[in-house]
Structures are given as C-alpha cells and as structure tokens.
Design an enzyme around this catalytic site. Structure first.
Site, short mmCIF file in Angstrom:
data_model
loop_
_atom_site.label_atom_id
_atom_site.label_comp_id
_atom_site.label_asym_id
_atom_site.label_seq_id
_atom_site.Cartn_x
_atom_site.Cartn_y
_atom_site.Cartn_z
N HIS A 103 0.81 -1.23 0.00
CA HIS A 103 0.00 0.00 0.00
C HIS A 103 0.84 1.27 0.00
O HIS A 103 0.31 2.36 -0.09
CB HIS A 103 -0.92 0.03 1.22
C1 UD1 Z 1 -2.38 5.60 5.79
C2 UD1 Z 1 -1.11 6.12 6.47
C3 UD1 Z 1 -0.01 5.08 6.36
C4 UD1 Z 1 -0.47 3.75 6.90
C5 UD1 Z 1 -1.76 3.35 6.19
C6 UD1 Z 1 -2.31 2.05 6.70
C7 UD1 Z 1 -0.74 8.55 6.35
C8 UD1 Z 1 0.11 9.60 5.74
N1 UD1 Z 1 -0.62 7.32 5.80
O1 UD1 Z 1 -2.10 5.42 4.41
O2 UD1 Z 1 1.10 5.51 7.12
O3 UD1 Z 1 0.53 2.80 6.70
O4 UD1 Z 1 -2.73 4.38 6.40
O5 UD1 Z 1 -3.42 1.64 5.94
O6 UD1 Z 1 -1.47 8.81 7.27
N2 UD1 Z 1 -9.46 4.65 1.47
C9 UD1 Z 1 -10.65 3.99 1.40
N3 UD1 Z 1 -11.24 3.62 2.56
C10 UD1 Z 1 -10.73 3.90 3.77
C11 UD1 Z 1 -9.51 4.61 3.84
C12 UD1 Z 1 -8.88 4.97 2.68
O7 UD1 Z 1 -11.16 3.71 0.33
O8 UD1 Z 1 -11.33 3.53 4.80
C13 UD1 Z 1 -8.76 5.01 0.21
C14 UD1 Z 1 -9.07 6.41 -0.28
O9 UD1 Z 1 -9.11 6.37 -1.65
C15 UD1 Z 1 -7.86 7.19 0.16
C16 UD1 Z 1 -6.75 6.16 0.07
O10 UD1 Z 1 -7.37 4.93 0.43
O11 UD1 Z 1 -7.65 8.32 -0.62
C17 UD1 Z 1 -5.59 6.41 0.97
O12 UD1 Z 1 -6.01 6.59 2.33
P1 UD1 Z 1 -5.15 7.49 3.33
O13 UD1 Z 1 -5.70 7.43 4.70
O14 UD1 Z 1 -4.96 8.84 2.73
O15 UD1 Z 1 -3.72 6.82 3.29
P2 UD1 Z 1 -3.28 5.29 3.37
O16 UD1 Z 1 -2.66 4.91 2.08
O17 UD1 Z 1 -4.37 4.43 3.90
#
Ligand code: UD1
Length: 391
Positions: A211
């Site tokens: 991820h």
């Molecule tokens: C975040 C953390 C990362 C951690 C990871 C664990 C930061 C900078 N990054 O990254 O350190 O390792 O979480 O998972 O805080 N999305 C969904 N559903 C959800 C959450 C996210 O669909 O419940 C999708 C969305 O499109 C979103 C993308 O995932 O834009 C990324 O989510 P985000 O929380 O921005 O970062 P992670 O890649 O999850």
C-alpha cells in the site's frame, strides 16, 4: 486524570486498544486514581473493513467522538483533523492527549494539543527510516518533537530521540503495544480457521500486502511488482488482501485492470486478491503463512513476534530490530529481487517452520512481552500525578 486517545487509521487501533484496557484496569484497581478516558476516531479510515471490524476484533469501546474527516490530500486531511479536534480538546480539556504511530491523524492532533498547552504522549516514538520522502517520517519526527512523553518500542528509538536533542526525561522505553494486542488475540485468531476457509494449506502460501505510495502510486512500479508476484505464484500460492489505495490504482489503469483487476486475480489461480481482512483473520493468515512479503511497517514487527519470515519491499526500515533481532529482510524497491529471495528462503527452510508441531525458535526483541501497555498506563498515571503535585 483524563486521557484523550486518538485513533484514525488502521495501524492505530491495535496500538491504542491495549492502553485503553490497561488504564481501565488500573482505574478498577486503584479507585482513588480517578482515571477518565475519552476515545476519539478521526475517521481517516472509514470503510467497515478498514475500521469497524478492528473495534470488534480488539474489543475496543465505540469512539466517544467521531470526527469523520475521510480521505484527501495530505494538507486537506491534516487540516481537517486539526479543525475538527480543536473544539473537542477545548471542550474535554484532557490532561494528556495520547496519539500513536505516524499517520496524518497523529501529527494533526499532536500539533493542536501542543498549541493548546495540553501534554502529548506518543506511542511508538523514536522510529526513524531517515527517508524524508515518506510522509510518515515527517509525521513521526514532528510528533516526537511535540511530545511530553515519548514511548519507545525499542532501544534504537531512545538513541534516535537523544541524538535529536530530546531530553531523556521525556523518553520511556516501554516496549511494543502492537505486540500486546497480537499476544492477546493469537489464541482467538488461531481458532478462526481462516487459512482453511480460504483454501490455503498451513505454511503453504505467501501472504502479500502492498500500500506504500512509492510502490503503488506509479502504474509502472505497481505493474512490475504485480508481474513479480505472478512469478512468485509459480513457487507458492499467493494471497493478497488489497488495500483500497492499491485497488484504486489497479482499477484506474486500463492495462492493469485487464491483467490483474477484480475477479481476474492476476489471471493465475494461485495468485488471488481478496478484500482487506479484519484483525483476527489477518493475524491467522500471518501466523500460518510460509512467508510474508510486505511494504507495511507494522507487519515487519508482527512477523518478527510470530517467527514468520518477512521480506520487505522497501529501501529502508524505521524498525531495524526486526532485522537485527527478528525475521525481517529488506529487499529494496526493485521487484526483481523478490523471486531470488523467495527461492533462497525456501531452499534454506527445508522444513517448514512448525509443520511438524515443533516449537518455533523465535527471537523476540526486548520488552515485546505483552506488557507494554501496562508500562504506558503506569507512566501516564505517574506523569499526571507529578503534574498535579506541581500545580
Ligand atoms: C495511511 C497512512 C499510512 C499507513 C496506512 C495504513 C498517512 C500519511 N498514511 O495510508 O502511514 O501505513 O494508512 O493503511 O497517514 N481509502 C478507502 N477507505 C478507507 C480509507 C482509505 O477507500 O477507509 C482510500 C481512499 O481512496 C484514500 C486512500 O485509500 O484516498 C488512501 O487513504 P489514506 O488514509 O490517505 O492513506 P493510506 O494509504 O491508507
């Protein structure tokens, strides 16, 4: 004393759950301590499979406050958490804000609390990848700088903080709270029958998670990794619970969607994508896997605690004890390194770890003993008592 705990993203839940429990236990044991706890969920992760299931699996109480911030750019997400947490902190007036790990919710809340004069405690302090291109490294360093209590999971964390000029009085080597959760949940996870339900033989498959933006955000890098996983699947069946970020990248690229998209499972039966798993199911798969290939931080630690070989698809790690005292190997970021590393590992490990029921020889880093949360609870109580006596 009043502790306000913040969780936001998936890797926070298993670090904060045991601290909530340990403080609740202390509150029952020492009635006079008058311990109050508030749990805030920022909503950085919001899908049921990224959040709700962890509350159930970890036996966490429902959050008292949900900020519902959702996804966005780094600036948007961080700013939304800051705007939403400020009135909560002003209303609840906690003695300590407790944050965990290195996600955007962590730094956002720590920054607001520090400006309001509220003490900050940071769980998993002191870890350093020395890679400023990682948003998590920025979040960690700034959160540690803002924290009155830096709870470190390993001694390298203490050394890193001291080298940055953090006073030693702020640093407490308490051990790894995530491993408290793992140890408490492992017997239940083993009863789930998850590998069997997915048609996977014990010690007969590779578990893969991906991820990290550096691996999944560029279509070329991601498709090279997926091609390498197809090759890996010729050696061992591969199961890959897909993070929503990674799924979105595959689905939005025409070539990858056709070759690896949902339902296609990489075109190879032995290479399967599945939905994200809950805590117990994922723990059961890690425990049963022949090897784990990942770019996660926490999984490097969990595999070390389980004695399962871990290959990390990154150039660096902020968790060096998983290499020096555990089962982790850094592969670097070139996916061409995957197949030779797996071949070597399978050749060295002639007998699967404990297929015969033998005890695994597990070297576990110091204070990854299931009692880190108790140490943090006691330190929080002592910290609040010390401040009260100075008022
Ligand atoms: C975040 C953390 C990362 C951690 C990871 C664990 C930061 C900078 N990054 O990254 O350190 O390792 O979480 O998972 O805080 N999305 C969904 N559903 C959800 C959450 C996210 O669909 O419940 C999708 C969305 O499109 C979103 C993308 O995932 O834009 C990324 O989510 P985000 O929380 O921005 O970062 P992670 O890649 O999850």
């Amino acid at each position: 004393m009043h502790v306000l705990h913040v969780v936001g993203a998936r890797p926070n839940f298993m670090k904060v759950a045991p601290i909530l429990k340990a403080l609740a236990l202390r509150a029952r044991e020492r009635r006079e301590a008058n311990i109050r706890q508030t749990l805030v969920h920022t909503g950085q992760h919001y899908d049921a499979k990224m959040s709700d299931v962890f509350f159930q699996d970890l036996g966490m109480p429902a959050p008292d406050v949900h900020l519902g911030v959702g996804s966005g750019s780094h600036a948007q997400q961080t700013a939304r958490v800051m705007l939403a947490i400020e009135p909560v902190l002003l209303e609840k007036k906690p003695d300590v804000l407790l944050v965990a790990g290195d996600v955007n919710s962590t730094i956002a809340c720590a920054l607001v609390a520090a400006k309001l004069g509220i003490a900050v405690a940071h769980v998993e302090a002191g870890l350093r990848s020395r890679d400023w291109t990682m948003p998590e490294e920025v979040n960690r360093i700034l959160t540690d700088r803002l924290s009155d209590l830096c709870f470190t999971p390993s001694r390298d964390g203490d050394a890193n903080l001291l080298a940055e000029g953090i006073e030693k009085e702020r640093i407490l080597f308490v051990g790894n709270a995530m491993i408290d959760s793992l140890r408490a949940a492992l017997p239940r996870a083993r009863e789930q029958g998850t590998p069997n339900a997915l048609g996977l033989a014990p010690q007969g498959f590779a578990l893969v998670t991906l991820h990290r933006p550096s691996n999944v955000d560029e279509p070329r890098a991601l498709s090279e990794i997926l091609a390498a996983l197809e090759e890996l699947a010729q050696m061992l069946p591969v199961i890959c619970p897909l993070h929503p970020r990674t799924r979105a990248r595959i689905e939005s690229d025409e070539t990858m969607r056709v070759r690896f998209g949902s339902g296609r499972a990489g075109g190879v039966q032995r290479f399967r994508f599945i939905e994200p798993l809950g805590y117990l199911d994922f723990l059961a798969l890690m425990d049963s896997a022949r090897l784990v290939l990942t770019d996660s931080g926490g999984i490097q630690e969990e595999t070390t605690a389980l004695g399962v070989p871990c290959l990390t698809l990154r150039d660096n790690t902020e968790r060096p004890v998983t290499i020096s005292e555990g089962t982790n190997q850094l592969l670097g970021s070139d996916p061409k390194a995957i197949a030779p590393a797996v071949r070597k590992l399978l050749a060295e490990e002639k007998t699967p770890r404990d297929g015969s029921g033998r005890e695994r020889a597990i070297r576990v880093p110091e204070r990854w003993d299931g009692h880190a949360a108790e140490r943090m609870a006691d330190a929080l109580i002592a910290f609040c008592a010390g401040r009260a006596s100075h008022r």
